[in-house]
Write a protein that holds these residues in place. Structure first.
Motif, PDB file in Angstrom:
ATOM      1  N   LEU A 294      44.094  30.899  51.942  1.00 24.68           N
ATOM      2  CA  LEU A 294      45.327  31.422  50.826  1.00 24.68           C
ATOM      3  C   LEU A 294      46.645  30.833  50.729  1.00 24.68           C
ATOM      4  O   LEU A 294      46.991  30.501  49.616  1.00 24.68           O
ATOM      5  CB  LEU A 294      45.159  32.958  50.666  1.00 24.68           C
ATOM      6  CG  LEU A 294      43.745  33.739  50.159  1.00 24.68           C
ATOM      7  CD1 LEU A 294      43.583  35.175  49.997  1.00 24.68           C
ATOM      8  CD2 LEU A 294      42.830  33.053  49.166  1.00 24.68           C
ATOM      9  N   TYR A 320      46.457  36.764  45.731  1.00 25.97           N
ATOM     10  CA  TYR A 320      45.900  35.458  45.324  1.00 25.97           C
ATOM     11  C   TYR A 320      45.652  35.243  44.126  1.00 25.97           C
ATOM     12  O   TYR A 320      44.324  34.320  43.259  1.00 25.97           O
ATOM     13  CB  TYR A 320      44.156  35.701  46.093  1.00 25.97           C
ATOM     14  CG  TYR A 320      43.099  36.097  45.980  1.00 25.97           C
ATOM     15  CD1 TYR A 320      42.377  36.898  44.646  1.00 25.97           C
ATOM     16  CD2 TYR A 320      42.797  38.093  46.994  1.00 25.97           C
ATOM     17  CE1 TYR A 320      41.176  37.737  44.950  1.00 25.97           C
ATOM     18  CE2 TYR A 320      42.176  38.507  46.256  1.00 25.97           C
ATOM     19  CZ  TYR A 320      40.843  38.365  45.401  1.00 25.97           C
ATOM     20  OH  TYR A 320      40.539  39.518  45.706  1.00 25.97           O
ATOM     21  N   GLY A 362      41.416  32.505  45.184  1.00 30.34           N
ATOM     22  CA  GLY A 362      39.987  32.637  46.081  1.00 30.34           C
ATOM     23  C   GLY A 362      39.406  32.186  46.646  1.00 30.34           C
ATOM     24  O   GLY A 362      37.925  32.765  45.914  1.00 30.34           O
TER      25      GLY A 362
END
Length: 383
Positions: A294, A320, A362
Motif C-alpha cells: 500500500l 488506502y 487497495g
C-alpha cells in the motif's frame, strides 16, 4: 512470503458490491472501501477447517479470541484493556448509530467533524438527534481540527463527539498532543467520545503512531466508546465482525440496552469470529506485507495525481483511501466526469465536501496505473 498483491483477481460474478456497480461497463471501480487482495492464507485455512466441521450453530466469542484482542491492544498500541469491556457487533455503522442513541437523548446534539465517512453524518438524524458539523481545516500543510471552532459548536445539550481516527477520508493520524487537546475539551464539556478506529492497523507514514483515544486518561477511558474491526485491514468486510471497547460499565450497559431487539446478539457471527481469530492470531506477517504494498501504491499515486493539472492530493498518513482535490477543474459533477472516463470514484459531497473525490488504491498496481492513465487523459481532453 508470497502475498500476491500484484495478482489481478476476477471479482465478476461474485455478487461484489464494489464491482457489480459497473457490471457490463468499462469502468474501474475504486470507490467503496474494500480491497481487491486475496485474504491471508492463514485466514483461508482457518475458514476451510471450520467449514469442514459441517455444523454452524449459534456461537460465542471464545476466551482465546478475546485474549487475542487484549494482546493486540497491548502489543500494537500499548493500551491495557479487559475482556469484559468488549462488545461484539455485526458492523461499525451499527455501532455508530447505537452510540448516538445510547449517549444523546432525542433532540440533543452530537458534534461531527467533517468531511467524514458518511454514516457519521447520517447517524444523528436517523436517531432523532441534532448534528453540529465542524470543518477540518488545512493548516501548516496538513489537515487539522480547529479547537476554537469546535468550542463554538458546543451547545448546552451537546452530549457526544463522533471521532474518526485514523481519519476517513483525509488520512490523518491524530498526534498525542491533538488527542490530548480533544480530551481536555471533552472533559471541560462533559462529552463522551465515540472513536471509530477501524483504520488503526493501516498506518502508511512510519513517523506516525496510532494512539487509541481511550488510552489517554482516566476521563477518556470512562467516557469513550472505541470501535474497531479486522474488516478493512484483512479485507473481511463481507463477514460482519466488529467490536466496541467500552470500559465504563454503565455506558456499556446503556449501549447493550439500546441494541437489544434491534441489532443481533453475536451468536450468529461464527464465520466472522473464525476469520478474526486467524487474522489476529496469525495474520501479522501478511499485514506487514500489505502495508509495504500500500505504501508503494500511495507513493506512486501522490506523484501521479499531482502531475495531472487541476488535481491535488496531499500525502496520507493512514488508510488506502486517497482524498483528491478536484476544485480547480470546476466540474459540475466530478464523479460523473471520471465515470465517463472509465474510473469509478466516491463523490466528496457524500463525505461533506463537493470539491473532492475519494479513490481506493487497495488494488493491484497494474489496475491503479490504468485508472490514473484514464483520469489524466480525461483531464487533458477537457483542456
Amino acid at each position: 512470503m508470497n502475498t500476491g498483491f500484484d495478482t489481478v483477481i476476477d471479482r465478476s460474478n461474485t455478487a461484489s458490491l464494489k464491482w457489480d456497480r459497473y457490471k457490463g461497463k468499462d469502468i474501474i471501480p475504486l470507490w467503496v472501501a474494500d480491497t481487491d487482495f486475496r485474504a491471508a492464507p492463514e485466514i483461508i485455512e482457518a475458514l476451510g477447517q471450520r467449514i469442514d466441521h459441517g455444523i454452524f450453530g449459534y456461537t460465542v466469542p471464545d476466551q482465546e479470541l478475546e485474549q487475542l484482542v487484549v494482546e493486540r491492544m497491548r502489543n500494537l498500541y500499548q493500551w491495557k484493556i479487559k475482556p469484559q469491556w468488549l462488545v461484539w457487533l455485526p458492523g461499525l455503522v451499527t455501532a455508530l448509530n447505537i452510540s448516538v442513541r445510547s449517549v444523546a437523548r432525542e433532540g440533543e446534539t452530537v458534534v461531527v467533524p467533517v468531511p467524514v465517512y458518511y454514516p457519521f453524518l447520517m447517524a444523528p438524524e436517523l436517531g432523532g438527534r441534532k448534528s453540529a458539523l465542524v470543518q477540518w481545516v488545512e493548516k501548516d500543510g496538513r489537515w487539522q481540527l480547529d479547537m476554537e471552532t469546535l468550542e463554538h459548536a458546543i451547545t448546552e445539550d451537546t452530549r457526544l463527539l463522533l471521532l474518526c481516527n485514523p481519519q476517513n477520508p483525509n488520512g490523518r493520524v491524530l498526534t498525542r498532543s491533538e488527542l490530548e487537546a480533544i480530551n481536555q475539551f471533552c472533559q471541560k464539556h462533559q462529552l463522551v467520545v465515540c472513536s471509530d478506529e477501524v483504520h488503526c492497523d493501516l498506518i502508511l507514514d512510519d513517523t506516525c503512531q496510532h494512539i487509541p483515544y481511550a488510552s489517554l486518561s482516566d476521563y477518556a477511558r470512562e467516557h469513550s466508546i472505541t470501535l474497531m474491526s479486522p474488516s478493512k485491514t484483512f479485507n473481511l468486510a463481507g463477514f460482519g465482525c466488529a467490536f466496541a471497547i467500552i470500559p465504563n460499565e454503565q455506558l456499556r450497559q446503556r449501549f447493550n440496552s439500546t441494541r437489544k431487539g434491534i441489532v443481533p446478539d453475536p451468536d450468529n457471527m461464527l464465520i466472522g469470529f473464525t476469520a478474526t481469530k486467524a487474522a489476529y492470531g496469525h495474520g501479522e506477517p501478511w499485514r506487514r506485507s500489505l502495508l509495504a504494498y500500500l505504501r508503494g501504491n500511495h507513493d506512486y499515486l501522490v506523484k501521479a495525481i499531482n502531475g495531472i493539472p487541476g488535481l491535488r492530493m496531499k500525502p496520507l498518513e493512514a488508510t488506502y483511501l486517497a482524498w483528491i482535490d478536484v476544485s480547480a477543474l470546476q466540474l459540475d459533477n466530478p464523479q460523473t466526469f471520471f465515470e465517463q472516463a472509465g474510473v469509478g470514484l466516491s463523490p466528496g459531497a457524500q463525505f461533506g465536501d463537493k470539491n473532492y473525490l475519494r479513490l481506493n488504491f487497495g488494488c493491484s498496481r497494474q489496475l491503479l496505473e490504468k485508472a490514473v492513465d484514464r483520469m489524466a487523459k480525461a483531464v487533458a481532453a477537457q483542456g
